[in-house]
Motif scaffolding. Structure first.
Motif, short mmCIF file in Angstrom:
data_model
loop_
_atom_site.label_atom_id
_atom_site.label_comp_id
_atom_site.label_asym_id
_atom_site.label_seq_id
_atom_site.Cartn_x
_atom_site.Cartn_y
_atom_site.Cartn_z
N ARG A 119 0.83 -1.21 0.00
CA ARG A 119 0.00 0.00 0.00
C ARG A 119 0.86 1.26 0.00
O ARG A 119 0.60 2.21 -0.74
CB ARG A 119 -0.92 -0.03 1.21
N ASN A 120 1.93 1.26 0.80
CA ASN A 120 2.83 2.42 0.86
C ASN A 120 3.53 2.65 -0.47
O ASN A 120 3.65 3.80 -0.92
CB ASN A 120 3.86 2.24 1.98
N ILE A 121 3.95 1.57 -1.12
CA ILE A 121 4.60 1.73 -2.43
C ILE A 121 3.59 2.27 -3.44
O ILE A 121 3.91 3.16 -4.23
CB ILE A 121 5.20 0.39 -2.90
N LEU A 122 2.37 1.76 -3.40
CA LEU A 122 1.35 2.24 -4.33
C LEU A 122 1.01 3.70 -4.09
O LEU A 122 0.78 4.46 -5.04
CB LEU A 122 0.11 1.36 -4.26
N LYS A 123 0.97 4.13 -2.83
CA LYS A 123 0.74 5.56 -2.53
C LYS A 123 1.86 6.42 -3.10
O LYS A 123 1.62 7.48 -3.67
CB LYS A 123 0.65 5.77 -1.02
N MET A 124 3.09 5.94 -2.94
CA MET A 124 4.25 6.67 -3.47
C MET A 124 4.15 6.77 -4.99
O MET A 124 4.40 7.83 -5.58
CB MET A 124 5.54 5.96 -3.05
N LEU A 125 3.77 5.67 -5.64
CA LEU A 125 3.62 5.67 -7.10
C LEU A 125 2.51 6.62 -7.54
O LEU A 125 2.64 7.33 -8.52
CB LEU A 125 3.33 4.26 -7.60
N PHE A 126 1.41 6.63 -6.80
CA PHE A 126 0.29 7.52 -7.09
C PHE A 126 0.77 8.97 -7.09
O PHE A 126 0.47 9.73 -8.01
CB PHE A 126 -0.83 7.31 -6.06
N LYS A 127 1.54 9.31 -6.06
CA LYS A 127 2.04 10.69 -5.97
C LYS A 127 3.00 11.01 -7.11
O LYS A 127 2.94 12.09 -7.69
CB LYS A 127 2.71 10.93 -4.62
N SER A 128 3.87 10.05 -7.46
CA SER A 128 4.83 10.33 -8.54
C SER A 128 4.13 10.46 -9.89
O SER A 128 4.57 11.21 -10.75
CB SER A 128 5.92 9.26 -8.59
N LEU A 129 3.01 9.76 -10.07
CA LEU A 129 2.28 9.85 -11.34
C LEU A 129 1.39 11.09 -11.42
O LEU A 129 1.26 11.70 -12.47
CB LEU A 129 1.41 8.61 -11.53
N THR A 130 0.76 11.45 -10.31
CA THR A 130 -0.22 12.54 -10.34
C THR A 130 0.32 13.87 -9.81
O THR A 130 -0.24 14.92 -10.10
CB THR A 130 -1.47 12.18 -9.51
N GLY A 131 1.35 13.78 -8.99
CA GLY A 131 1.88 14.98 -8.36
C GLY A 131 1.09 15.39 -7.13
O GLY A 131 1.34 16.43 -6.52
N VAL A 132 0.11 14.59 -6.76
CA VAL A 132 -0.75 14.87 -5.61
C VAL A 132 -0.70 13.67 -4.68
O VAL A 132 -0.69 12.54 -5.14
CB VAL A 132 -2.21 15.12 -6.07
N SER A 133 -0.70 13.94 -3.38
CA SER A 133 -0.67 12.82 -2.45
C SER A 133 -1.99 12.07 -2.46
O SER A 133 -3.06 12.66 -2.66
CB SER A 133 -0.35 13.29 -1.03
N TYR A 134 -1.91 10.78 -2.25
CA TYR A 134 -3.10 9.93 -2.21
C TYR A 134 -4.04 10.40 -1.10
O TYR A 134 -5.25 10.44 -1.28
CB TYR A 134 -2.70 8.47 -2.01
N LYS A 135 -3.47 10.78 0.03
CA LYS A 135 -4.28 11.20 1.18
C LYS A 135 -5.15 12.40 0.81
O LYS A 135 -6.33 12.46 1.16
CB LYS A 135 -3.36 11.53 2.35
N LYS A 136 -4.57 13.36 0.09
CA LYS A 136 -5.30 14.55 -0.31
C LYS A 136 -6.47 14.19 -1.23
O LYS A 136 -7.60 14.66 -1.02
CB LYS A 136 -4.35 15.51 -1.02
N ILE A 137 -6.24 13.34 -2.19
CA ILE A 137 -7.29 12.89 -3.11
C ILE A 137 -8.34 12.10 -2.36
O ILE A 137 -9.55 12.29 -2.54
CB ILE A 137 -6.70 12.05 -4.26
#
Length: 142
Positions: A119-137
């Protein structure tokens, strides 16, 4: 024609063919991609289409088609192809043709047994792809 492949690499290719069961008549994409990758590797090292075909228990036309598949996958930058062959490329210890760290991160996440680390790796990937933190979204969607 003299092969441009060291005996150690040739033996490693043979091991990979058997380890990944690439001699079977299997049409799953992962097997097609893995065979195509090894066809290309052996062809680039000086083996003929017929020699590669004998090695894989296929005919030369099948090897030609596999080389075509390899070129197409590389031209289209296909992530599924990269995911399918990254293990083989790493086991051969070749120059890493998959320089996209995203592919390596996804591969790592998928191979983890610990859901929290995944889950942590996927959150990191989400941020690197979108530029926005998963938590914010996640908070916006709630």
């Amino acid at each position: 024609m003299k092969l441009l492949i060291e005996e150690d690499y040739f033996n490693k290719v043979l091991d990979l063919i058997h380890k990944h069961e690439l001699l079977k008549q299997d049409r799953k994409a992962i097997k097609i991609y893995q065979r195509a990758y090894l066809y290309h590797y052996l062809y680039s090292k000086g083996m003929t289409l017929q020699e590669i075909g004998r090695l894989f228990k296929r005919n030369h036309a099948t090897v030609m088609n596999g080389l075509k598949v390899y070129r197409h996958m590389m031209d289209t930058n296909n992530k599924g192809f990269e995911f399918a062959v990254i293990k083989i490329a790493n086991e051969l210890k070749l120059d890493n043709i998959f320089e996209d760290p995203l592919v390596l991160d996804i591969h790592e996440a998928l191979s983890l047994d610990d859901p929290k680390k995944c889950r942590n790796i996927l959150k990191m990937l989400f941020k690197s792809l979108t530029g926005v933190s998963y938590k914010k979204i996640h908070n916006l969607i709630k």
